[in-house]
Design a protein around this motif. Structure first.
Motif, PDB file in Angstrom:
ATOM      1  N   GLY A  89      41.944  26.735  31.424  1.00 16.85           N
ATOM      2  CA  GLY A  89      41.586  25.363  31.077  1.00 16.85           C
ATOM      3  C   GLY A  89      42.484  24.340  31.732  1.00 16.85           C
ATOM      4  N   PHE A  90      42.104  23.085  31.549  1.00 17.84           N
ATOM      5  CA  PHE A  90      42.865  21.964  32.107  1.00 17.84           C
ATOM      6  C   PHE A  90      44.101  21.689  31.251  1.00 17.84           C
ATOM      7  N   ARG A  91      45.161  21.251  31.903  1.00 18.62           N
ATOM      8  CA  ARG A  91      46.421  20.937  31.250  1.00 18.62           C
ATOM      9  C   ARG A  91      46.885  19.540  31.652  1.00 18.62           C
ATOM     10  N   PHE A  92      47.759  18.951  30.824  1.00 15.18           N
ATOM     11  CA  PHE A  92      48.453  17.730  31.214  1.00 15.18           C
ATOM     12  C   PHE A  92      49.931  17.919  30.913  1.00 15.18           C
ATOM     13  N   ARG A  93      50.768  17.193  31.632  1.00 13.22           N
ATOM     14  CA  ARG A  93      52.214  17.311  31.436  1.00 13.22           C
ATOM     15  C   ARG A  93      52.892  15.974  31.654  1.00 13.22           C
ATOM     16  N   VAL A  94      53.806  15.640  30.731  1.00 11.19           N
ATOM     17  CA  VAL A  94      54.675  14.466  30.860  1.00 11.19           C
ATOM     18  C   VAL A  94      56.103  15.002  30.857  1.00 11.19           C
ATOM     19  N   VAL A 130      54.074  12.162  35.445  1.00 11.16           N
ATOM     20  CA  VAL A 130      52.850  12.442  34.691  1.00 11.16           C
ATOM     21  C   VAL A 130      51.967  13.288  35.587  1.00 11.16           C
ATOM     22  N   LEU A 131      51.633  14.505  35.118  1.00 12.97           N
ATOM     23  CA  LEU A 131      50.914  15.457  35.946  1.00 12.97           C
ATOM     24  C   LEU A 131      49.693  16.002  35.214  1.00 12.97           C
ATOM     25  N   GLY A 132      48.709  16.391  35.990  1.00 12.64           N
ATOM     26  CA  GLY A 132      47.546  17.080  35.457  1.00 12.64           C
ATOM     27  C   GLY A 132      47.348  18.374  36.216  1.00 12.64           C
ATOM     28  N   GLY A 133      46.718  19.357  35.592  1.00 11.13           N
ATOM     29  CA  GLY A 133      46.557  20.627  36.280  1.00 11.13           C
ATOM     30  C   GLY A 133      45.594  21.559  35.582  1.00 11.13           C
ATOM     31  N   TYR A 134      45.655  22.807  36.002  1.00  9.44           N
ATOM     32  CA  TYR A 134      44.755  23.837  35.478  1.00  9.44           C
ATOM     33  C   TYR A 134      45.526  25.138  35.324  1.00  9.44           C
ATOM     34  N   GLY A 135      45.217  25.883  34.263  1.00  5.95           N
ATOM     35  CA  GLY A 135      45.882  27.150  34.011  1.00  5.95           C
ATOM     36  C   GLY A 135      44.910  28.309  33.990  1.00  5.95           C
ATOM     37  N   TRP A 136      45.354  29.437  34.545  1.00  7.24           N
ATOM     38  CA  TRP A 136      44.556  30.665  34.536  1.00  7.24           C
ATOM     39  C   TRP A 136      45.293  31.708  33.717  1.00  7.24           C
ATOM     40  N   VAL A 137      44.591  32.364  32.810  1.00  7.83           N
ATOM     41  CA  VAL A 137      45.204  33.347  31.913  1.00  7.83           C
ATOM     42  C   VAL A 137      44.493  34.685  32.060  1.00  7.83           C
ATOM     43  N   MET A 138      45.300  35.716  32.306  1.00  8.66           N
ATOM     44  CA  MET A 138      44.795  37.079  32.371  1.00  8.66           C
ATOM     45  C   MET A 138      45.525  37.931  31.343  1.00  8.66           C
ATOM     46  N   ARG A 139      45.207  39.198  31.291  1.00 10.36           N
ATOM     47  CA  ARG A 139      45.781  40.025  30.244  1.00 10.36           C
ATOM     48  C   ARG A 139      47.301  40.072  30.300  1.00 10.36           C
ATOM     49  N   ASN A 140      47.864  40.256  31.483  1.00 10.13           N
ATOM     50  CA  ASN A 140      49.312  40.375  31.613  1.00 10.13           C
ATOM     51  C   ASN A 140      49.955  39.258  32.425  1.00 10.13           C
ATOM     52  N   TRP A 141      49.156  38.279  32.880  1.00 13.21           N
ATOM     53  CA  TRP A 141      49.691  37.232  33.736  1.00 13.21           C
ATOM     54  C   TRP A 141      49.094  35.879  33.355  1.00 13.21           C
ATOM     55  N   SER A 142      49.853  34.835  33.622  1.00 13.98           N
ATOM     56  CA  SER A 142      49.341  33.470  33.494  1.00 13.98           C
ATOM     57  C   SER A 142      49.872  32.642  34.654  1.00 13.98           C
ATOM     58  N   PHE A 143      49.031  31.754  35.166  1.00 10.93           N
ATOM     59  CA  PHE A 143      49.375  30.894  36.300  1.00 10.93           C
ATOM     60  C   PHE A 143      48.940  29.474  35.983  1.00 10.93           C
ATOM     61  N   ALA A 144      49.624  28.499  36.583  1.00 12.74           N
ATOM     62  CA  ALA A 144      49.231  27.104  36.405  1.00 12.74           C
ATOM     63  C   ALA A 144      49.664  26.302  37.623  1.00 12.74           C
ATOM     64  N   LEU A 145      48.838  25.331  38.003  1.00 10.88           N
ATOM     65  CA  LEU A 145      49.146  24.406  39.090  1.00 10.88           C
ATOM     66  C   LEU A 145      49.012  22.981  38.571  1.00 10.88           C
ATOM     67  N   PHE A 146      49.933  22.100  38.988  1.00 14.45           N
ATOM     68  CA  PHE A 146      49.940  20.716  38.536  1.00 14.45           C
ATOM     69  C   PHE A 146      50.119  19.777  39.732  1.00 14.45           C
ATOM     70  N   GLY A 147      49.637  18.563  39.560  1.00 14.74           N
ATOM     71  CA  GLY A 147      49.848  17.514  40.555  1.00 14.74           C
ATOM     72  C   GLY A 147      49.784  16.161  39.891  1.00 14.74           C
ATOM     73  N   GLY A 148      50.556  15.202  40.416  1.00 13.53           N
ATOM     74  CA  GLY A 148      50.542  13.874  39.809  1.00 13.53           C
ATOM     75  C   GLY A 148      51.533  12.935  40.443  1.00 13.53           C
TER      76      GLY A 148
END
Length: 274
Positions: A89-94, A130-148
């Motif tokens: 799903g989509f993420r946000f970060r401050v 202030v950044l926005g991004g997307y996260g991918w979740v798998m059984r043993n791994w999680s990844f996320a990319l952000f930009g802003g």
């Protein structure tokens, strides 16, 4: 007289076959529920020590210090926009970073002097983004990319023409992170970012082996810098200590910088999930 059959009530015991059927039905439901809960335990790690909940907001904080008198603190709030951190799903970060460091520099010679003056400079740095991004979740791994967008400001105790980072700037920032368990008893995590403000970069990678519960120990490596300085750190981390929903880690080792010199560092980071 013809007997009339009465319906079973709370006071009338059910025949043995009916009671056995109800027992088997309840057992089957319990097994299904247990399997459903176990399918989600990969997210929280060791299911005997971690609570089973799905956070939607993460609060991260960290502090670092070196024997070369560099001290920095950082904080970030990351939220899952659609759903929670158990799913894609989509993420946000401050986020914000503030700290201080000092160094010696040789200022240009001023007439009638023929030799430059060596002076100690104290620098204060603040960054906020202030950044926005997307996260991918798998059984043993999680990844996320952000930009802003990021704001950056560096103040010097004395004007130094050798330090091009002084002043205020607005730029773009990208960041990526991952966490995984390659095997049941190992972990691997990493974070990296780059900002157009003074070409500022930061990266950290950790590998660990499970020593108990969800606690890992192992080596870590950091590289950070900008147009003015570059620094490398190598040490040992202890990750996964928990108090309720608060997870934190400790690390320390050696650091080397072409501006502030060589020494040691210590780092404390913590994460609170909501």
């Amino acid at each position: 007289m013809k007997a009339v059959a009465r319906p079973f009530s709370a006071q009338t015991p059910a025949p043995l076959p009916a009671r056995r059927s109800k027992f088997l039905l309840a057992a089957a439901l319990w097994i299904v529920q247990a399997q459903a809960a176990g399918a989600a335990d990969w997210y929280t790690g060791d299911k005997t020590t971690e609570p089973d909940y799905a956070p939607t907001v993460l609060l991260d904080a960290s502090g670092s210090a070196t024997t070369t008198q560099s001290v920095f603190g950082a904080a970030a709030v990351t939220g899952a926009i659609d759903g929670d951190f158990r799913q894609n799903g989509f993420r946000f970060r401050v986020e914000g970073v503030a700290g201080t460091y000092n160094y010696f520099t040789t200022l240009p010679a001023v007439a009638p002097a023929t030799v430059g003056v060596r002076k100690k400079i104290y620098a204060d740095q603040e960054d906020g983004g202030v950044l926005g991004g997307y996260g991918w979740v798998m059984r043993n791994w999680s990844f996320a990319l952000f930009g802003g967008m990021e704001l950056s400001n560096t103040t010097l105790s004395y004007p130094d023409p050798n330090n091009p980072t002084a002043g205020f700037s607005i730029g773009a920032k990208i960041a990526g992170e991952f966490y995984g368990n390659p095997t049941p008893n190992t972990m691997l995590s990493g974070y990296g970012s780059f900002s157009t403000n003074n070409s500022e970069y930061y990266s950290r990678i950790k590998a660990g082996y499970r020593i108990w519960g969800n606690v890992f120990i192992g080596p870590e490596f950091l590289a950070l810098g900008n147009r003015f300085y570059s620094e490398y750190r190598a040490g040992v981390h202890l990750t996964g200590l928990t108090i309720g929903r608060l997870a934190f880690g400790l690390s320390g080792g050696a650091t080397s910088s072409r501006v502030t010199g060589s020494g040691g560092y210590a780092l404390l980071d913590a994460q609170l999930a909501f």
